[in-house]
Motif scaffolding. Structure first.
Motif, PDB file in Angstrom:
ATOM      1  N   ILE A   1      18.854  37.638  22.670  1.00 22.10           N
ATOM      2  CA  ILE A   1      17.231  37.804  22.909  1.00 22.10           C
ATOM      3  C   ILE A   1      16.707  38.898  22.516  1.00 22.10           C
ATOM      4  N   HIS A   2      15.515  38.907  21.739  1.00 18.35           N
ATOM      5  CA  HIS A   2      14.679  39.999  21.695  1.00 18.35           C
ATOM      6  C   HIS A   2      13.066  39.665  22.297  1.00 18.35           C
ATOM      7  N   ALA A   3      12.866  40.321  23.201  1.00 16.06           N
ATOM      8  CA  ALA A   3      11.575  39.934  23.888  1.00 16.06           C
ATOM      9  C   ALA A   3      10.480  41.137  23.977  1.00 16.06           C
ATOM     10  N   THR A   4       9.374  40.842  23.780  1.00 13.10           N
ATOM     11  CA  THR A   4       8.549  41.903  23.804  1.00 13.10           C
ATOM     12  C   THR A   4       7.294  41.418  25.117  1.00 13.10           C
TER      13      THR A   4
ATOM     14  N   ILE B   1      21.893  44.879  27.989  1.00 13.15           N
ATOM     15  CA  ILE B   1      20.433  45.228  28.037  1.00 13.15           C
ATOM     16  C   ILE B   1      20.024  46.350  27.464  1.00 13.15           C
ATOM     17  N   ARG B   2      19.177  46.601  26.299  1.00 14.66           N
ATOM     18  CA  ARG B   2      18.797  47.658  25.689  1.00 14.66           C
ATOM     19  C   ARG B   2      17.211  47.604  25.383  1.00 14.66           C
ATOM     20  N   GLN B   3      16.789  48.998  25.301  1.00 17.21           N
ATOM     21  CA  GLN B   3      15.263  49.063  24.696  1.00 17.21           C
ATOM     22  C   GLN B   3      15.626  48.913  23.198  1.00 17.21           C
ATOM     23  N   SER B   4      14.760  48.381  22.635  1.00 15.92           N
ATOM     24  CA  SER B   4      14.389  48.113  21.525  1.00 15.92           C
ATOM     25  C   SER B   4      14.110  49.280  20.763  1.00 15.92           C
ATOM     26  N   PRO B   5      14.503  49.776  19.760  1.00 16.52           N
ATOM     27  CA  PRO B   5      14.155  51.154  19.011  1.00 16.52           C
ATOM     28  C   PRO B   5      12.720  51.454  18.724  1.00 16.52           C
ATOM     29  N   GLY B   6      12.161  52.245  19.366  1.00 15.23           N
ATOM     30  CA  GLY B   6      10.843  52.652  19.191  1.00 15.23           C
ATOM     31  C   GLY B   6       9.769  51.542  19.777  1.00 15.23           C
ATOM     32  N   ARG B   7      10.604  50.847  20.620  1.00 15.53           N
ATOM     33  CA  ARG B   7       9.368  49.984  21.312  1.00 15.53           C
ATOM     34  C   ARG B   7       9.628  49.905  22.793  1.00 15.53           C
ATOM     35  N   PRO B   8       8.858  50.790  23.567  1.00 16.02           N
ATOM     36  CA  PRO B   8       8.937  50.700  24.851  1.00 16.02           C
ATOM     37  C   PRO B   8       8.599  49.324  25.659  1.00 16.02           C
ATOM     38  N   ASP B   9       7.943  48.722  24.810  1.00 14.56           N
ATOM     39  CA  ASP B   9       7.482  47.124  25.424  1.00 14.56           C
ATOM     40  C   ASP B   9       8.371  46.207  24.938  1.00 14.56           C
ATOM     41  N   ALA B  10       9.548  46.533  24.653  1.00 11.70           N
ATOM     42  CA  ALA B  10      10.822  45.348  24.134  1.00 11.70           C
ATOM     43  C   ALA B  10      11.923  45.774  24.451  1.00 11.70           C
ATOM     44  N   LEU B  11      12.803  44.587  24.718  1.00  9.99           N
ATOM     45  CA  LEU B  11      14.078  44.571  25.164  1.00  9.99           C
ATOM     46  C   LEU B  11      15.054  43.843  24.464  1.00  9.99           C
ATOM     47  N   LEU B  12      16.181  44.190  24.460  1.00 16.36           N
ATOM     48  CA  LEU B  12      17.256  43.346  23.797  1.00 16.36           C
ATOM     49  C   LEU B  12      18.193  42.755  24.915  1.00 16.36           C
ATOM     50  N   LEU B  13      18.515  41.512  24.876  1.00 15.75           N
ATOM     51  CA  LEU B  13      19.583  41.348  26.032  1.00 15.75           C
ATOM     52  C   LEU B  13      20.510  40.137  25.394  1.00 15.75           C
ATOM     53  N   PHE B  14      21.572  39.808  26.268  1.00 15.80           N
ATOM     54  CA  PHE B  14      22.660  38.828  25.669  1.00 15.80           C
ATOM     55  C   PHE B  14      22.889  38.078  27.018  1.00 15.80           C
TER      56      PHE B  14
END
Length: 344
Positions: A254-257, A305-318
């Motif tokens: 999942i990539h969520a903004t 659970i990770r921060q999307s690089p350069g995107r404080p408003d976006a997360l990556l999850l599995f």
């Protein structure tokens, strides 16, 4: 309470029977039903054998609730009439999901969809359940703006024939692992269910392709259902659905903004407090979700659970969930629990 289970001999139907018993749902009379081909089969429930009857409106007459896993075409042939007669129908097929007057419900995510006591409630697609169990708690806190999903869907999502096809192909290819570095495509086993070899492979096709968009209909379901469940009709969402050689358990990358900044620590805190979710997010110590760990579990496992690089408003999850339980049977029983607890 008179409880019908339609499709009682299938994988999801048998799981529904198991979960009704595990959760002590108040079943005074069980009505197990299936097609004519499967009628007469015996199923075990609460220590007794029950004979499966043929699905008909007469067989369901007087049922308080019917839990259905019988396919879209069959569902359309009886659910509207049964609901009109007073039975609450909870359907695992895609037949009614996008109907405007039908609730599409994940009880932990949108219980408000059950207000007004609808007679027809649809269980969402198993992949979107696995994804939204992870995303919805974050959406409530930070406002979801977009979703990009890649799914890794087990063969049991295609039914028993899918599991059998995987097992047969593994047996045929056993001992030939080195040959698969330079395979002869014409010699690879190919079955009717997946269209390509599924053993030792992944297949980037779940359901048929839509010739207009290039998406599969599974991917289109994911897009449409996410918007309906979250009441976000303009949500930017795209999906790629892939079949993998796993018996049980769907996984979603999942990539969520979001509408505001949200970091991994806040996400872990929110998810740790979310019902039906178990956070497994300590990769340095080998703790992260996998479908085999989710199989047989009621909880959806969330990690990576990770921060999307350069995107404080976006997360990556599995996220991983049992597609037969939370992705289907358990969600249906939870809806029934909610409906009849509300009516007391």
């Amino acid at each position: 309470m008179r409880v019908g289970v339609v499709g009682a001999t299938g994988a999801v139907g048998r799981e529904m029977l198991r979960i009704l018993e595990e959760r002590s749902f108040p079943v005074d009379e069980l009505i197990p039903l299936a097609s004519e081909r499967s009628a007469g089969t015996r199923v075990r429930f609460q220590g007794e054998d029950h004979t499966v009857g043929v699905l008909s409106l007469d067989a369901l007459r007087g049922a308080d609730v019917a839990l259905s896993s019988c396919g879209s075409t069959a569902a359309k042939s009886w659910i509207p009439q049964a609901a009109e007669a007073g039975t609450v129908c909870i359907d695992n097929s895609s037949a009614f999901r996008m109907e405007p007057d039908v609730a599409l419900t994940i009880p932990e995510v949108n219980p408000e969809s059950l207000e007004g006591r609808p007679r027809i409630i649809a269980v969402p697609n198993c992949t979107i359940i696995t994804a939204l169990m992870a995303v919805a708690p974050l959406h409530r806190a930070a406002g979801l703006q977009s979703l990009i999903l890649s799914s890794y869907q087990s063969v049991s999502g295609a039914g028993r024939r899918g599991v059998t096809e995987l097992a047969e192909q593994i047996e045929k290819l056993h001992g030939m692992e080195e040959d698969l570095a330079h395979p002869d495509p014409s010699a690879l086993p190919v079955g009717e269910v997946f269209g390509k070899t599924i053993a030792y492979n992944v297949v980037a096709k779940v359901d048929a392709f839509d010739p207009e968009t290039g998406f599969t209909f599974e991917e289109i379901k994911i897009q449409r259902e996410a918007r309906k469940i979250l009441s976000l009709p303009e949500l930017d969402v795209a999906a790629t659905a892939v079949r993998v050689p796993v018996p049980v358990g769907h996984s979603v990358s999942i990539h969520a903004t979001f509408l505001r900044p949200i970091g991994p620590d806040e996400a872990r805190e929110l998810l740790s407090a979310a019902p039906g979710v178990e956070v497994r997010d300590d990769p340095a110590n080998g703790v992260y979700p996998s479908p085999l760990e989710a199989a047989g579990r009621d909880e959806v496992l969330v990690g990576r659970i990770r921060q999307s690089p350069g995107r404080p408003d976006a997360l990556l999850l599995f996220s991983c969930g049992d597609n037969l339980r939370k992705g289907a049977a358990l969600n249906a029983v939870q809806i029934a629990e909610h409906m009849f607890a509300t009516s007391k």
